[in-house]
Design an enzyme around this catalytic site. Structure first.
Site, PDB file in Angstrom:
ATOM      1  N   GLU A 181      18.901 -23.125  -3.242  1.00  0.00           N
ATOM      2  CA  GLU A 181      18.441 -21.757  -3.434  1.00  0.00           C
ATOM      3  C   GLU A 181      19.638 -20.826  -3.685  1.00  0.00           C
ATOM      4  OE1 GLU A 181      15.968 -20.288  -4.268  1.00  0.00           O
ATOM      5  OE2 GLU A 181      16.215 -18.211  -3.659  1.00  0.00           O
ATOM      6  N   HIS A 214      29.693 -39.523  -5.399  1.00  0.00           N
ATOM      7  CA  HIS A 214      29.031 -40.516  -6.255  1.00  0.00           C
ATOM      8  C   HIS A 214      29.000 -40.074  -7.710  1.00  0.00           C
ATOM      9  CE1 HIS A 214      27.930 -42.989  -2.875  1.00  0.00           C
ATOM     10  NE2 HIS A 214      27.568 -41.888  -2.240  1.00  0.00           N
ATOM     11  N   TRP A 248      -2.672  -2.626  -1.693  1.00  0.00           N
ATOM     12  CA  TRP A 248      -2.174  -3.966  -2.017  1.00  0.00           C
ATOM     13  C   TRP A 248      -2.976  -4.863  -1.087  1.00  0.00           C
ATOM     14  CZ3 TRP A 248       1.318  -6.795  -4.867  1.00  0.00           C
ATOM     15  CH2 TRP A 248       1.845  -7.953  -4.301  1.00  0.00           C
ATOM     16  N   LYS A 308       9.412 -11.981 -13.946  1.00  0.00           N
ATOM     17  CA  LYS A 308       8.988 -12.010 -12.543  1.00  0.00           C
ATOM     18  C   LYS A 308       7.826 -12.969 -12.358  1.00  0.00           C
ATOM     19  CE  LYS A 308       9.218 -10.856  -8.300  1.00  0.00           C
ATOM     20  NZ  LYS A 308      10.273 -11.586  -7.580  1.00  0.00           N
ATOM     21  N   ASN A 311      -1.794   1.945   5.926  1.00  0.00           N
ATOM     22  CA  ASN A 311      -0.871   0.879   5.495  1.00  0.00           C
ATOM     23  C   ASN A 311      -0.625   0.006   6.700  1.00  0.00           C
ATOM     24  OD1 ASN A 311      -0.610   2.134   3.097  1.00  0.00           O
ATOM     25  ND2 ASN A 311       1.589   2.544   3.270  1.00  0.00           N
ATOM     26  N   GLY A 312      -0.524  -1.299   6.491  1.00  0.00           N
ATOM     27  CA  GLY A 312      -0.197  -2.197   7.603  1.00  0.00           C
ATOM     28  C   GLY A 312      -1.361  -3.097   7.939  1.00  0.00           C
ATOM     29  N   ARG A 343       5.621   0.082  -6.187  1.00  0.00           N
ATOM     30  CA  ARG A 343       5.468  -0.815  -5.042  1.00  0.00           C
ATOM     31  C   ARG A 343       4.401  -1.884  -5.288  1.00  0.00           C
ATOM     32  NH1 ARG A 343       6.592   1.688   0.087  1.00  0.00           N
ATOM     33  NH2 ARG A 343       4.685   0.815   0.909  1.00  0.00           N
ATOM     34  N   CYS A 400       0.825  -1.205   0.000  1.00  0.00           N
ATOM     35  CA  CYS A 400       0.000   0.000   0.000  1.00  0.00           C
ATOM     36  C   CYS A 400       0.861   1.258   0.000  1.00  0.00           C
ATOM     37  CB  CYS A 400      -0.877   0.025   1.240  1.00  0.00           C
ATOM     38  SG  CYS A 400      -1.871  -1.441   1.425  1.00  0.00           S
ATOM     39  N   LYS A 445      20.102 -18.602  -7.041  1.00  0.00           N
ATOM     40  CA  LYS A 445      20.233 -17.140  -6.955  1.00  0.00           C
ATOM     41  C   LYS A 445      21.493 -16.684  -7.698  1.00  0.00           C
ATOM     42  CE  LYS A 445      17.435 -16.156  -5.900  1.00  0.00           C
ATOM     43  NZ  LYS A 445      16.037 -16.220  -5.688  1.00  0.00           N
ATOM     44  N   GLU A 463      21.057 -17.123 -11.562  1.00  0.00           N
ATOM     45  CA  GLU A 463      20.100 -16.287 -12.277  1.00  0.00           C
ATOM     46  C   GLU A 463      20.517 -14.837 -12.422  1.00  0.00           C
ATOM     47  OE1 GLU A 463      16.926 -16.230  -8.588  1.00  0.00           O
ATOM     48  OE2 GLU A 463      16.188 -15.634 -10.532  1.00  0.00           O
TER      49      GLU A 463
HETATM   50  C1  F6R Z   1      13.900 -17.003  -8.716  1.00  0.00           C
HETATM   51  C2  F6R Z   1      12.519 -16.793  -9.007  1.00  0.00           C
HETATM   52  C3  F6R Z   1      11.743 -17.877  -9.686  1.00  0.00           C
HETATM   53  C4  F6R Z   1      10.358 -17.965  -9.044  1.00  0.00           C
HETATM   54  C5  F6R Z   1       9.464 -18.956  -9.818  1.00  0.00           C
HETATM   55  C6  F6R Z   1       8.124 -19.117  -9.156  1.00  0.00           C
HETATM   56  O1  F6R Z   1      14.441 -15.947  -8.001  1.00  0.00           O
HETATM   57  O2  F6R Z   1      11.995 -15.768  -8.705  1.00  0.00           O
HETATM   58  O3  F6R Z   1      12.388 -19.098  -9.601  1.00  0.00           O
HETATM   59  O4  F6R Z   1      10.504 -18.375  -7.725  1.00  0.00           O
HETATM   60  O5  F6R Z   1       9.292 -18.506 -11.129  1.00  0.00           O
HETATM   61  O6  F6R Z   1       7.452 -17.909  -9.081  1.00  0.00           O
HETATM   62  P1  F6R Z   1       6.233 -17.716  -8.101  1.00  0.00           P
HETATM   63  O7  F6R Z   1       6.742 -17.847  -6.713  1.00  0.00           O
HETATM   64  O8  F6R Z   1       5.708 -16.354  -8.407  1.00  0.00           O
HETATM   65  O9  F6R Z   1       5.248 -18.807  -8.418  1.00  0.00           O
END
Ligand code: F6R
Length: 610
Positions: A482, A505, A74, A605, A100-101, A27, A2, A486, A489
């Site tokens: 993870e 192995h 939001w 995203k 907000n909150g 945001r 928000c 990270k 990517e």
């Molecule tokens: C990596 C990343 C992607 C998402 C994946 C799932 O940093 O952002 O691997 O995690 O595409 O996305 P959501 O969580 O939106 O379903």
């Protein structure tokens, strides 16, 4: 998340509010609205959707007046809709609030106000505030807001107007940011600096428990207890783009630093006051259903899948229910055995990922109940699931997921503890110890963030390599996955995550002189085993960075080349800490290589195609 903007001055407020809200669009939001004192009194215009929808509405029916508040919402309590949008008002329509909150005790307050005759029209917690302020009002808006705030629990920033005192705009901050912009003959409020930067660079930054009463000619600052205070004016010398990132160079870094808040917000209102149990009131699944669950499937993609890997250990160890994890793009094609006593948990930051949505539908088709862990309230996944556990991370803008992932971990801890409470699978003392350790996590993350300079150096030395390995056992292996994703990517450095015992192995041959290996060593029971695996890679020339718990440095440092210590927590909770240095290493490696950190190549995203 928000956004709030408010104006009191001599100019027409409508455009100032809309332009301010536009500066907060980055945001994320799903609806917007403004309230303005017009010749007809306090008038509100609001609508679901983008600001353009509201602008169209205002073009037909403008709100003319020089005092107003605006909001981009939001969705948290209640779906995105016109009626749930802010500003909210009371039954007399003489008061208006943007917020907000989260007001944690809004249901209790709503019951109390309903008994007094107040009628509510929305599903939001915010509407309760406008009724509460109206109820407390006896001729002084400042005192009414102070009394109302005393009755509210949670985290909130507020902008309040009343038709009875049209020369005042009241603002409050309680664990949700709010700034006051100081102009000449006009003053502003904003949840973030970009909202008001076009008009002034002089601001007061409110602290928790502080409020401001704005008139055209001045700003009075006080605590919510009514004690007057003075503050230094903060001069903003950032440009707009930097201001959007709250002074950080990239959204990813900002979001990494927002994790302590995301942890606190995700826990807020879900833990009993005595700290002995978790109660997820938002879930509709009852105790009988929970007792009938025979297996759990966790299904997700990418980073969310990695959170699910941790979730498996959490649920199995706290609730003793067998859990399978699946990558969503594989799930429905492998003919999974889904029965009505299977609980399927889908995890998705965006709530719009096509594969995850398809998995959800497959689960429902087979009669399973679906719980969604998501960051977006009105998303498709949230709408179609039977139950939703929202991660209160706020919108994540950087493509690489950070705070959404760690909030998903918190959601799994909460859900595991909730199940354990119903099933009686953990002793009360053990549950209380976990909850108490969870409360420490935000500060422990802050302590890691303070050491970012060390991690920057590590990242810079890694950035010259073409290949790298992450190793770990148990939940450390899940975090290694993870960390590897990270790094790949956003830095495009190739890396592999391996269960530490599995290297020998097959892939040990790839460990060559000087290759960096990041070894997670946070699981005390597995120390010795992991240290032997570290010796295997060291013997082949690897340069090993150990990520280990404070207190084990002496032991671990004997086996590694470099050591980064994370604050000590319970083994099950360590992923919520150990991933943070990996996020920072990835960030700084990408930066060192000159890549576009927030928008890495070939990655979206929200992946809405299969
Ligand atoms: C990596 C990343 C992607 C998402 C994946 C799932 O940093 O952002 O691997 O995690 O595409 O996305 P959501 O969580 O939106 O379903």
């Amino acid at each position: 998340m928000c956004g709030i903007v408010g104006y009191i001055g001599k100019r027409d407020s409508q455009d100032i509010l809309i332009e301010g809200l536009k500066k907060l669009e980055y945001r994320g939001y799903d609806s917007a609205g403004i309230a303005v004192f017009t010749a007809n009194g306090l008038e509100i215009s609001k609508s679901k959707g983008r600001l353009a929808v509201l602008e169209d509405k205002l073009r037909d029916e403008p709100l003319a007046g020089s005092v107003g508040i605006g909001h981009t919402r939001w969705a948290t309590h209640g779906k995105p809709s016109d009626v749930n949008s802010h500003p909210h008002t009371d039954n007399s329509a003489k008061f208006s609030v943007v917020h907000n909150g989260i007001v944690e005790n809004y249901l209790d307050l709503k019951d109390e106000l309903t008994a007094k005759g107040h009628v509510f029209v929305s599903e939001t917690d915010t509407e309760v505030i406008s009724h509460l302020v109206a109820d407390e009002y006896d001729g002084n808006i400042v005192e009414a807001v102070q009394r109302a705030v005393k009755r509210m629990r949670g985290a909130f920033a507020l902008g309040v107007l009343t038709e009875f005192e049209p020369e005042k705009l009241v603002a409050v901050r309680f664990a949700s940011p709010l700034v006051i912009g100081i102009g000449e003959g006009e003053n502003f409020i904003g949840s973030d600096i970009p909202a008001i930067l076009e008009h002034t660079r002089n601001v007061y930054i409110l602290n928790d428990g502080e409020m401001a009463v704005l008139t055209r000619d001045g700003v009075e600052l006080m605590t919510t207890e009514g004690e007057f205070i003075s503050k230094e004016i903060y001069h903003v010398d950032w440009d707009l783009v930097t201001a959007e990132k709250a002074g950080f160079d990239h959204f990813m870094l900002k979001e990494i630093y927002e994790q302590p808040k995301a942890y606190r917000d995700t826990m807020l209102g879900r833990i009993a006051d005595d700290g002995k149990s978790v109660d997820l009131k938002e879930l509709t699944m009852d105790a009988d259903y929970i007792k009938s669950i025979r297996k759990v499937h966790i299904v997700a993609c990418g980073t969310a899948y990695h959170a699910g890997m941790v979730g498996k250990t959490v649920i199995e160890s706290l609730a003793r229910i067998p859990v399978e994890t699946d990558v969503a793009s594989e799930y429905r094609y492998r003919s999974p055995i889904i029965t009505p006593d299977t609980l399927v948990i889908v995890v998705s930051q965006s709530g719009e990922t096509a594969d995850t949505l398809a998995a959800l539908r497959e689960a429902k088709r087979n009669g399973a109940r679906v719980l969604a862990i998501t960051n977006v309230v009105g998303s498709s996944v949230a709408r179609e699931a039977d139950d939703v556990l929202v991660t209160w991370a706020g919108p994540e803008i950087a493509v690489a997921s950070t705070k959404a992932y760690t909030s998903q971990l918190i959601a799994f801890y909460l859900f595991g503890l909730h199940l354990a409470g119903v099933l009686g699978t953990k002793a009360e003392a053990e549950v209380a110890a976990l909850i108490s350790a969870m409360h420490e996590l935000p500060e422990q993350v802050e302590a890691i963030l303070e050491q970012s300079a060390v991690l920057k150096q590590v990242a810079e030395s890694i950035s010259s390599h073409k290949n790298l390995f992450f190793i770990g056992r148990g939940v450390d292996y899940a975090v290694a996955q993870e960390g590897s994703l990270k790094l790949k990517e956003i830095s495009y450095i190739h890396s592999e995550a391996y269960a530490a015992g599995e290297l020998k192995h097959g892939t040990l041959a790839l460990i060559e002189d000087n290759i960096p290996v990041i070894a997670l060593v946070t699981q005390e029971e597995l120390y010795e085993k992991t240290l032997s695996n570290i010796k295997e890679v060291k013997a082949r020339g690897a340069h090993v960075l150990g990520i280990a718990n404070a207190g084990s440095e002496v032991e671990v440092s004997k086996s590694v080349d470099e050591l980064f210590a994370i604050p000590k927590t319970l083994p099950l909770l360590s992923p919520a800490l150990s991933v943070v240095p990996l996020q920072l290493i990835s960030y700084y490696a990408s930066l060192a290589l000159g890549h576009d950190v927030d928008k890495p190549r070939n990655l979206a995203k929200s992946v809405t195609v299969e």
